[in-house]
Design an enzyme around this catalytic site. Structure first.
Site, PDB file in Angstrom:
ATOM      1  N   LEU A   1       0.833  -1.199   0.000  1.00  0.00           N
ATOM      2  CA  LEU A   1       0.000   0.000   0.000  1.00  0.00           C
ATOM      3  C   LEU A   1       0.871   1.253   0.000  1.00  0.00           C
ATOM      4  O   LEU A   1       1.723   1.419   0.860  1.00  0.00           O
ATOM      5  CB  LEU A   1      -0.904   0.004   1.238  1.00  0.00           C
ATOM      6  CG  LEU A   1      -1.896   1.176   1.309  1.00  0.00           C
ATOM      7  CD1 LEU A   1      -2.953   1.074   0.232  1.00  0.00           C
ATOM      8  CD2 LEU A   1      -2.525   1.261   2.691  1.00  0.00           C
ATOM      9  N   HIS A   2       0.670   2.102  -1.000  1.00  0.00           N
ATOM     10  CA  HIS A   2       1.448   3.339  -1.048  1.00  0.00           C
ATOM     11  C   HIS A   2       0.584   4.523  -1.432  1.00  0.00           C
ATOM     12  O   HIS A   2      -0.215   4.452  -2.349  1.00  0.00           O
ATOM     13  CB  HIS A   2       2.644   3.206  -1.985  1.00  0.00           C
ATOM     14  CG  HIS A   2       2.325   2.734  -3.376  1.00  0.00           C
ATOM     15  ND1 HIS A   2       2.097   1.407  -3.691  1.00  0.00           N
ATOM     16  CD2 HIS A   2       2.202   3.422  -4.530  1.00  0.00           C
ATOM     17  CE1 HIS A   2       1.855   1.303  -4.998  1.00  0.00           C
ATOM     18  NE2 HIS A   2       1.908   2.510  -5.528  1.00  0.00           N
ATOM     19  N   LEU A   3       0.792   5.589  -0.692  1.00  0.00           N
ATOM     20  CA  LEU A   3       0.081   6.842  -0.937  1.00  0.00           C
ATOM     21  C   LEU A   3       0.950   7.715  -1.839  1.00  0.00           C
ATOM     22  O   LEU A   3       2.115   7.963  -1.525  1.00  0.00           O
ATOM     23  CB  LEU A   3      -0.151   7.553   0.406  1.00  0.00           C
ATOM     24  CG  LEU A   3      -0.713   8.970   0.352  1.00  0.00           C
ATOM     25  CD1 LEU A   3      -2.145   8.978  -0.163  1.00  0.00           C
ATOM     26  CD2 LEU A   3      -0.649   9.621   1.739  1.00  0.00           C
TER      27      LEU A   3
END
Length: 710
Positions: free
Chosen positions: A612-614
Site C-alpha cells: 500500500l502506497h500513498l
DNA sequence: GTTCTAGAAC
DNA sequence: GTTCTAGAAC
C-alpha cells in the site's frame, strides 16, 4: 595495504568465504582534551562487546607508563593484524597528531572520529578532581594544560580521511556514541558521514533520521522543520537508546568523486566554474538522497577547491554530502581513506587515454579494461555530455579502490590550443559547463538508482564475474526462491508469495518480481538508504523512482498483507490517517521550497506494485518520466482515489471504493480545463501552459493542497 | 520520413 | 513499474 590478516595454517576456506566472513575493522580516534572522558568511553564501549576491540592509550602504552605516538601506532597496527578494531585513546586534537593514525585506514580498515566536545569547564574539573588517572594529570596543573591544549584544537573534517565523524557535545551525546559502538557486531558497519556537528548550518540532515527506528517516540510531525542542532542531538539520543544501528557490512554511502571540469587544461575561469559547481551540486543533492558529491583536486593549495568550499559554506550546503577533498582521484580509498563508488573523468572528445591530467591518470590506473568498457558505450563525446561506464570486476580500480563506475564527461574548452575552442565566449561556455555537470550528476543519479534497485545478495553467494552475478539473481527471483529478503524475513513473506499462485481472494493477483520493490523497501528500509527519505515505525517515505511530476513521493505502509487499496479495512484507519499526515508534512516541506506547488494525495485503485502506497504528487505533471496514457490517466481520472475520500469511506463503510482499470485507457484530458488532446506530447505541451482553475470537484474537501495566496 | 503508441519482455 | 520496438498514424 601493508597489513594482512593471517589465517591459521589449516585454512580450508575458499577465497570467497574468507571475503564474506571478514569483518570490516575500524580505527576509532577519540578526540578530546584530558578529562573529556575518552578512557571511560573506550571502557564502556568495549564492555561485553561482540566485536573484538583493543584500546590504545598513550598514557599506558609503554608497559603501563606513558609512551610515544610511535608506540601507539605500532600497537594499533599489531591489534589490527590480530583482527581487532581499535580505539585510539589520546587527545588527537590537531590534524597533524591525527594524520598518521588516519593512514592506518584503507580497503580493510575504516577510520572514524568521535569528538568529545564537552565544555572546557567540565573537562578541567574532571581532570582536577580525579586521582589515580593513568596519565597522572591531576591537581591544579590540569587546568592550565587543558586550556593550553584547547587553544590549538582543530576539529576533524571528513577530508582528512575519516569515513565517519561523530560530534558529542553533552553526556547524552556521549552515551549515544558509546552505545552505538558497543552494540556494533563484527559484521556491522556504521553509516559514513559527519553526524551531530553544531555549525552555522541550520539545514536539516534527513540522512541521519532514517538510520534509527522508533521515531514515534519523538514529536514526530515537526521533526524536520526548523531543525536546530540541539534538536538533532536530542533526536539521535532518543532513538539510539531504543534501537541500535544495524547495517549490513556491504553498505557504503554512494559517493561520486569528480575533478573540476574544464578548469585545468581547458583554462575555464575559476570564479565562474566554482559558481557553477556549487549551483549544480546544490541542485542535485536534493535528488541524491544520502549519496555524496566530492570535488577532488590533487594539490593542497588548489584555488578551485577553496573557492568551491567557501561558496558552498556560504550557501549552507550540507558539508557531509558535498565537500572537497585533496588527493589522487585514482587512489581515494587506498591513500585517502575515502570510499567513492563512482568517479568522474574529465576526458577528451575521443574518449581516449592521454593528454595528461586526470584523464591520463584514470585511464592508466584502470588499465585496458576501461577503454574496452568505454568503447561499448561510445566512441566520442560532445562538450556538455557524459557517459557512464561500468567497470568490470577485473579492473584494478574496481578491485583496489571499490570504484564500480567511471563517468566520462567533456567540458567546454577555452584553450586555443585544444579542439573546439570557444574563443572566450563565456555565455556559451557557462551553458556547456552547466550542461556537463548536469549530465555528470544525472549519470551518477542513475547509477545510484540502479544499484538500489538490485537486490543485495547474501554473503554466501560467491560469483566472480559480476555480469553472471546479475543474471543469476534474476533467474533466482523469477523462481521466487533464495532471495535474501526472504531468507531474512519471517515466514509471512514466503507464504504470501506462495499464495499469489494458488486460489483464494488474495491470490488472484500474481506479483511480478519488479512489483515487489516497494514491499522490500517497506520491510527493510535500512537496505535502501539511497531512496528512503524518512522512516518511522509503520511508515516509510521514498522518492518515486520515476517521478511523474516535479515533486512525487510515496508514503509506504510498513505492514504485511496490505498490498493495495483493496486490502484496506477499518482496522487500518489509523495507519491511513498517519500516512496522510506524513504526506501533508512533506507537502509542507516542498511548499516551503516552492509555494506555487499544488499537491494531491491519493491511491491508485489498482496498484502496479505491491505494498500500500500513498502518492503525494504535485499537479504540474512536469516530468520526463510521464510517458504514456496509463501514467496520465492513473493520476488524473477517478482511478486516482484521493486520500481524504479513502479515509472517509473506510471510516463510514469499512473499506474504500476502487475504480476500474478501464479508466486508464480513456481519452487524454487536461487535469485543469478538461480539454481533450490527441497524444501525450500535445497534452503535455498544453498542460505546461494551461492555467485554468481546477475542476470544482477537486477544489472541495481539501483534495488539492495549495498554499494560501498571500 | 518521422512521431507516437501499444504490446511484449523483463 | 520500465524498456524496447514494430508498425500505425501522420
Amino acid at each position: 595495504m601493508e597489513v594482512q590478516i593471517e589465517e591459521s595454517g589449516k585454512n580450508q576456506t575458499s577465497p570467497e568465504s574468507i571475503e564474506a566472513d571478514k569483518a570490516k575493522q575500524i580505527v576509532v580516534l577519540l578526540i578530546g582534551p584530558p578529562g573529556s572522558g575518552k578512557s571511560t568511553f573506550c571502557d564502556t564501549a568495549m564492555r561485553s562487546s561482540h566485536r573484538p576491540w583493543s584500546r590504545i592509550c598513550q598514557d599506558i602504552v609503554n608497559n603501563g607508563k606513558a609512551g610515544t605516538k610511535a608506540q601507539c601506532l605500532k600497537m594499533a597496527t599489531d591489534s589490527l593484524r590480530e583482527g581487532k578494531s581499535v580505539f585510539i585513546d589520546r587527545c588527537n586534537l590537531d590534524r597533524e597528531q591525527r594524520s598518521e593514525f588516519i593512514k592506518l585506514g584503507g580497503p580493510e580498515f575504516e577510520v572514524h572520529a568521535v569528538v568529545l566536545e564537552l565544555p572546557a569547564q567540565v573537562c578541567i574539573s574532571r581532570s582536577v578532581k580525579r586521582t589515580g588517572h593513568e596519565g597522572n594529570l591531576q591537581g591544579g596543573r590540569a587546568a592550565a594544560v587543558v586550556n593550553k591544549m584547547l587553544q590549538s584544537k582543530e576539529l576533524p573534517k571528513v577530508n582528512e580521511g575519516f569515513s565517519r565523524i561523530m560530534f558529542c557535545y553533552s553526556d547524552a551525546d556521549v552515551d549515544n556514541a558509546v552505545n552505538m559502538y558497543n552494540k556494533l557486531g563484527p559484521m556491522d558497519t556504521l553509516p559514513s558521514g559527519c553526524f551531530g556537528e553544531k555549525k552555522l548550518d541550520t539545514k536539516s540532515q534527513p540522512g541521519i533520521m532514517k538510520f534509527f527506528k522508533k521515531v514515534s517516540a519523538l514529536p514526530a510531525s515537526s521533526s524536520n522543520e526548523a531543525t536546530n542542532t540541539t534538536r538533532k542531538a536530542d533526536e539521535m539520543t532518543a532513538n539510539v537508546r531504543v534501537s541500535p544501528v544495524k547495517l549490513g557490512s556491504a553498505d557504503i554511502v554512494p559517493t561520486l568523486a569528480f575533478p573540476s571540469i574544464s578548469t585545468a587544461d581547458f583554462q575555464f575561469d575559476l570564479e565562474k566554474a566554482s559558481d557553477i559547481i556549487v549551483e549544480k551540486a546544490e541542485e542535485f543533492l536534493s535528488k541524491l538522497g544520502t549519496a555524496r558529491l566530492v570535488l577532488v583536486d590533487l594539490s593542497r593549495g588548489s584555488k578551485i577547491l577553496s573557492l568551491v568550499k567557501a561558496k558552498a559554506s556560504q550557501k549552507n550546503i550540507d558539508s557531509a554530502k558535498f565537500f572537497t577533498f585533496v588527493g589522487d582521484i585514482t587512489k581515494l580509498r587506498s591513500e585517502g581513506g575515502l570510499h567513492c563508488n563512482v568517479i568522474a573523468n574529465a576526458t577528451n572528445w575521443r574518449l581516449k587515454p592521454g593528454g595528461g591530467g586526470v584523464n591520463a591518470a584514470i585511464f592508466k590506473a584502470a588499465g585496458p579494461d576501461l577503454e574496452t568498457a568505454t568503447r561499448v558505450r561510445a566512441n566520442t563525446l560532445l562538450p556538455g555530455k557524459a557517459v557512464v561506464v561500468p567497470l568490470p570486476s577485473t579492473c584494478p580500480l574496481h578491485n583496489a579502490e571499490g570504484i564500480t563506475h567511471v563517468i566520462h564527461v567533456l567540458g567546454p574548452n577555452m584553450n586555443p590550443n585544444r579542439p573546439d575552442n570557444l574563443n572566450n565566449d563565456y555565455t556559451k561556455g557557462c551553458k556547456t559547463l552547466r550542461e556537463a555537470y548536469t549530465s555528470l550528476f544525472e549519470g551518477f543519479l542513475s547509477v545510484v538508482q540502479d544499484q538500489s534497485k538490485l537486490p543485495k545478495r547474501s554473503s554466501q553467494t560467491a560469483v566472480s564475474d559480476s555480469g553472471e552475478d546479475i543474471k543469476e539473481d534474476s533467474e533466482r527471483n523469477k523462481k521466487y526462491k533464495g532471495s535474501q529478503d526472504k531468507a531474512v524475513t519471517n515466514n509471512l513473506e514466503s507464504e504470501s508469495l506462495e499464495d499469489t499462485r494458488g486460489s483464494g481472494k488474495k491470490m488472484s493477483k500474481g506479483w511480478n518480481t519488479w512489483a515487489l520493490a516497494l514491499h522490500s523497501i517497506a520491510m527493510h528500509p535500512e537496505r535502501h538508504e539511497n531512496v528512503v527519505l524518512e522512516y518511522l515505525d509503520n511508515i516509510v517515505v521514498i522518492n518515486d523512482q520515476y517521478p511523474k511530476a516535479r515533486k512525487h513521493v510515496l508514503v509506504l505502509a510498513r505492514q504485511e498483507s496490505l498490498d493495495g487499496l483493496e486490502d484496506v479495512r477499518k482496522e487500518n484507519l489509523q495507519l491511513l490517517q498517519e500516512m496522510h499526515n506524513v504526506g501533508l508534512k512533506w507537502v509542507d516541506r516542498f511548499q516551503n521550497e516552492d509555494a506555487s506547488l499544488i499537491f494531491r494525495l491519493g491511491y491508485h485503485s489498482v496498484p502496479s506494485m505491491r505494498q500500500l502506497h500513498l502518492h503525494v504528487i504535485s499537479q504540474d505533471f512536469n516530468s520526463d518520466s510521464l510517458k504514456n496514457k496509463k501514467h496520465w490517466n492513473s493520476f488524473t481520472t477517478s482511478f486516482f482515489r484521493d486520500s481524504v475520500d479513502v479515509l472517509e469511506e473506510v471510516n463510514s463503510q469499512g473499506k474504500a471504493n476502487v475504480a476500474s482499470e478501464d479508466l486508464l485507457k480513456g481519452e487524454l484530458r487536461c487535469n485543469r480545463c478538461r480539454s481533450a488532446h490527441p497524444n501525450i506530447p500535445k497534452l503535455k505541451s498544453h498542460v505546461r501552459s494551461c492555467h485554468s482553475q481546477f475542476p470544482d470537484h477537486l477544489l472541495q474537501n481539501n483534495r488539492l493542497v495549495a498554499r494560501a495566496e498571500t
